[in-house]
Write an enzyme that holds these catalytic residues in place. Structure first.
Site, PDB file in Angstrom:
ATOM      1  N   LYS A 126       0.849  -1.195   0.000  1.00 43.86           N
ATOM      2  CA  LYS A 126       0.000   0.000   0.000  1.00 43.86           C
ATOM      3  C   LYS A 126       0.893   1.257   0.000  1.00 43.86           C
ATOM      4  O   LYS A 126       0.738   2.133  -0.828  1.00 43.86           O
ATOM      5  CB  LYS A 126      -0.914  -0.027   1.232  1.00 43.86           C
ATOM      6  N   GLU A 167      10.535  -4.373   4.686  1.00 45.22           N
ATOM      7  CA  GLU A 167      10.681  -5.787   4.308  1.00 45.22           C
ATOM      8  C   GLU A 167      10.355  -5.977   2.826  1.00 45.22           C
ATOM      9  O   GLU A 167      11.100  -6.614   2.078  1.00 45.22           O
ATOM     10  CB  GLU A 167       9.725  -6.665   5.136  1.00 45.22           C
ATOM     11  N   GLY A 169      -4.897  -1.824   4.957  1.00 43.75           N
ATOM     12  CA  GLY A 169      -4.057  -2.947   4.503  1.00 43.75           C
ATOM     13  C   GLY A 169      -4.687  -4.301   4.805  1.00 43.75           C
ATOM     14  O   GLY A 169      -4.782  -5.171   3.934  1.00 43.75           O
ATOM     15  N   ARG A 170      -5.152  -4.490   6.032  1.00 42.54           N
ATOM     16  CA  ARG A 170      -5.684  -5.809   6.422  1.00 42.54           C
ATOM     17  C   ARG A 170      -7.081  -6.061   5.855  1.00 42.54           C
ATOM     18  O   ARG A 170      -7.614  -7.156   5.991  1.00 42.54           O
ATOM     19  CB  ARG A 170      -5.667  -5.940   7.938  1.00 42.54           C
ATOM     20  N   GLU A 224      -4.739  -6.476  14.801  1.00 40.77           N
ATOM     21  CA  GLU A 224      -4.266  -5.145  14.405  1.00 40.77           C
ATOM     22  C   GLU A 224      -5.424  -4.142  14.485  1.00 40.77           C
ATOM     23  O   GLU A 224      -5.213  -2.964  14.745  1.00 40.77           O
ATOM     24  CB  GLU A 224      -3.667  -5.181  12.989  1.00 40.77           C
ATOM     25  N   HIS A 248      -5.084 -32.555  18.189  1.00 36.61           N
ATOM     26  CA  HIS A 248      -3.907 -33.300  18.652  1.00 36.61           C
ATOM     27  C   HIS A 248      -2.794 -32.357  19.068  1.00 36.61           C
ATOM     28  O   HIS A 248      -1.634 -32.761  19.155  1.00 36.61           O
ATOM     29  CB  HIS A 248      -3.439 -34.253  17.546  1.00 36.61           C
ATOM     30  N   LYS A 287       9.202  -0.303  14.406  1.00 34.96           N
ATOM     31  CA  LYS A 287       9.793   0.010  13.094  1.00 34.96           C
ATOM     32  C   LYS A 287      10.871   1.077  13.237  1.00 34.96           C
ATOM     33  O   LYS A 287      11.940   0.969  12.646  1.00 34.96           O
ATOM     34  CB  LYS A 287       8.718   0.562  12.140  1.00 34.96           C
TER      35      LYS A 287
HETATM   36  O1  F6P Z   1       2.320  -4.026   9.942  1.00 35.30           O
HETATM   37  C1  F6P Z   1       1.949  -2.742   9.637  1.00 35.30           C
HETATM   38  C2  F6P Z   1       1.375  -2.621   8.258  1.00 35.30           C
HETATM   39  O2  F6P Z   1       1.234  -1.265   7.979  1.00 35.30           O
HETATM   40  C3  F6P Z   1       0.059  -3.356   8.059  1.00 35.30           C
HETATM   41  O3  F6P Z   1      -1.032  -2.645   8.490  1.00 35.30           O
HETATM   42  C4  F6P Z   1       0.080  -3.585   6.592  1.00 35.30           C
HETATM   43  O4  F6P Z   1      -0.831  -4.579   6.223  1.00 35.30           O
HETATM   44  C5  F6P Z   1       1.515  -3.989   6.387  1.00 35.30           C
HETATM   45  O5  F6P Z   1       2.239  -3.166   7.265  1.00 35.30           O
HETATM   46  C6  F6P Z   1       2.026  -3.835   4.988  1.00 35.30           C
HETATM   47  O6  F6P Z   1       1.927  -2.514   4.534  1.00 35.30           O
HETATM   48  P1  F6P Z   1       2.105  -2.136   3.017  1.00 35.30           P
HETATM   49  O7  F6P Z   1       1.028  -2.792   2.219  1.00 35.30           O
HETATM   50  O8  F6P Z   1       1.996  -0.634   2.976  1.00 35.30           O
HETATM   51  O9  F6P Z   1       3.458  -2.599   2.565  1.00 35.30           O
END
Ligand code: F6P
Length: 568
Positions: free
Chosen positions: A213, A219, A273-274, A360, A391, A516
């Site tokens: 987003k 990452e 995002g979620r 979240e 199990h 972060k």
């Molecule tokens: O973990 C924080 C967060 O902002 C989530 O809300 C989101 O889903 C994820 O990082 C990934 O964010 P992006 O789609 O901006 O890379």
């Protein structure tokens, strides 16, 4: 209720607290004998069947919860969400993921503009692009069709699409459409995840979809740069245009990264995002794998649930009742966790997705107005497919802590097997557990029953089950793309209902920021210390750990030494 009043200060909340004493005197063993009560706790909608009679609740509890919903102005909040109001106040954004699956002719306005045409413009672009890739009209730089896709993304840009992909993989219609193709997900910044995901893939026939987003997530961006290197070191830098596309709200950064904006698929700030699996975040990779028509059915299933949620009276509204019952379990009965137990292997990634959606969204300590909450909001979600969970952790659920459980069953298996000579089909075997476990939790087993079975005296207490452990059962007719969409939307809305009742903002996530920013301080230190600078500015513990780490990995080169990306 005035907007600055906490829900726990309202009369309906206090009434529920008082009512708790009545409920504590009941046992599910007895409550389950009341057929009228049980009947009133069953609901059907669009092929789905919900039975919540095994909740530690009476008809009076439900009535009181519905009154609490009024006090929390739940109807008003749902309407505000669907009408594009900026209910995510700390980010000043609307919350309109329902627009992502609205029919082409629907009107959903945001700031006076109907957003549905924009949604369909992107969906049409995905349909066209995915058909070109799948048909081989879009080829890689060496002229070969792209049959494999690696979707890079994390959190909401990963978990929802992974859940849906895993659920579709074994659906006969979807799997036929995916023949000869692979979809993989690269999420963790751990280089092991890179190695795992590129092993066995040929860059010549691979398309990389970068999903973010913000397009700044550390990452995802490092993984994207790593796979860009993987492609360009083997096929030349010009290959990036043919082998990398993006999904983002930030098309400027997409272009800066080197991806042609023509090959970028947009979504909007009003999609959290979620809550983004129904945007290009999920629809693009899933359409590349299964074809757009299958994914469109998934969107339709979610949309059907949206309409049910928005228009059905609360006493017959599946997400509303499930949300209210979760509030009851967490805030009144004091059960802080919830187990999500799908009796379908295809739903193995459902609990990890819901973990993010729920934790979240609702893991907050202040009200939407910023007042500290004098009660705990949110719950700890975890789960595994039955019967694997049985199990593993069910021991604790049966005789240890009380964990309200969601049992999710499917009437018709995606992959039925019935062997000659077996008493039941394999799916009936699985479902025997789905039906048995909720009763075991509700009824338990008394010392008297054990004595009548001649259980040795010294084992009576060990073999006793207290029972009275709440669960709900949700039965899906099958597990098609449509049903998967229904299931997703039930949980998205149920979680929103919980947040609306608690009076929190379920759509921001400030709690992820602190870690972060500290990581970025450590990153700078690691860079400097690889060039021999001392570790400075950290507490004693972190300084010691960092120093040990640096000393023990002193043979790691301080400059990038090669462009070689390891495979397994
Ligand atoms: O973990 C924080 C967060 O902002 C989530 O809300 C989101 O889903 C994820 O990082 C990934 O964010 P992006 O789609 O901006 O890379």
């Amino acid at each position: 209720m005035a907007s600055s009043t906490l829900i726990c200060d309202t009369q309906p909340w206090k009434d529920l607290k008082a009512h708790l004493e009545d409920v504590k005197k009941t046992h599910l063993r007895d409550l389950m004998n009341d057929t009228d009560r049980c009947k009133s706790m069953m609901l059907e909608f669009d092929g789905l069947f919900l039975d919540y009679s095994r909740q530690c609740a009476t008809a009076d509890t439900i009535e009181k919860l519905l009154t609490l919903a009024e006090a929390a102005r739940l109807k008003h909040k749902i309407t505000s969400m669907f009408s594009g109001e900026r209910i995510n106040t700390t980010e000043n954004r609307p919350v309109l993921h329902v627009a992502l699956r609205a029919s082409r002719d629907a009107v959903i306005e945001c700031d006076g503009t109907n957003v549905v045409p924009d949604v369909w413009q992107v969906l049409d672009k995905i349909r066209e692009f995915s058909e070109r890739v799948r048909s081989g009209a879009w080829v890689g730089v060496t002229g070969k069709p792209l049959k494999d896709v690696v979707a890079i993304g994390i959190g909401g840009s990963f978990l929802g699409p992974l859940f849906v992909h895993t659920a579709l993989q074994t659906d006969p219609e979807a799997s036929e459409c995916a023949a000869g193709r692979q979809l993989r997900f690269l999420a963790n910044v751990d280089p092991i995840d890179v190695a795992k995901n590129i092993t066995g893939l040929n860059p010549e026939t691979t398309l990389v979809v970068v999903v973010s987003k913000a397009f700044t997530t550390a990452e995802t961006m490092l993984n994207a740069r790593t796979l860009r290197e993987w492609i360009s070191s083997s096929l030349g830098p010009e290959a990036v245009a043919k082998h990398m596309v993006a999904v983002s709200t930030n098309l400027t950064l997409v272009e800066k990264f080197g991806i042609d904006p023509e090959n970028a698929f947009a979504f909007w700030d009003w999609v959290g995002g979620r809550y983004s699996v129904c945007s290009a975040v999920g629809v693009l990779p899933l359409s590349l794998q299964y074809g757009f028509p299958v994914v469109e059915k998934f969107l339709k299933g979610a949309s059907s649930m949206d309409q049910h949620f928005n228009s059905t009276p609360f006493e017959k509204n599946i997400p509303v009742l499930m949300g209210l019952l979760s509030v009851w379990n967490v805030s009144f009965l004091g059960y802080p966790a919830r187990a999500i137990l799908p009796y379908s292997q295809a739903l193995e990634k459902f609990a990890p997705h819901i973990q993010q959606v729920s934790m979240e969204s609702n893991g907050k300590g202040v009200s939407i107005e910023g007042l500290p909450l004098p009660f705990e909001a949110g719950e700890i979600d975890f789960g595994e497919p039955g019967t694997n969970g049985q199990h593993s952790f069910y021991q604790l659920i049966h005789q240890g802590r009380i964990i309200p459980c969601d049992f999710i069953g499917v009437v018709k298996s995606q992959q039925p097997v019935y062997l000659k000579g077996e008493v039941v089909s394999n799916h009936d075997e699985l479902m025997s557990n789905f039906f048995a476990q909720p009763d075991a939790l509700a009824y338990g087993k008394t010392p008297k029953q054990l004595l009548s079975e001649n259980v040795a005296q010294n084992l009576i207490s060990h073999k006793t089950f207290s029972g009275n452990r709440p669960s709900l059962s949700l039965l899906l007719p099958s597990l098609t793309a449509y049903n998967i969409g229904q299931l997703l939307a039930i949980y998205e809305h149920r979680i929103a209902v919980e947040g609306f009742i608690w009076g929190i903002n379920s759509f921001d996530q400030w709690g992820v920021e602190l870690g972060k920013s500290l990581a970025s301080q450590v990153r700078k230190q690691l860079h400097a210390s690889r060039k021999k600078d001392p570790v400075e500015g950290f507490n004693f513990s972190t300084t010691t750990m960092l120093t040990k780490y640096l000393e023990a990995s002193a043979d790691v080169p301080s400059e990038p030494s090669s462009t070689h990306i390891p495979k397994m």
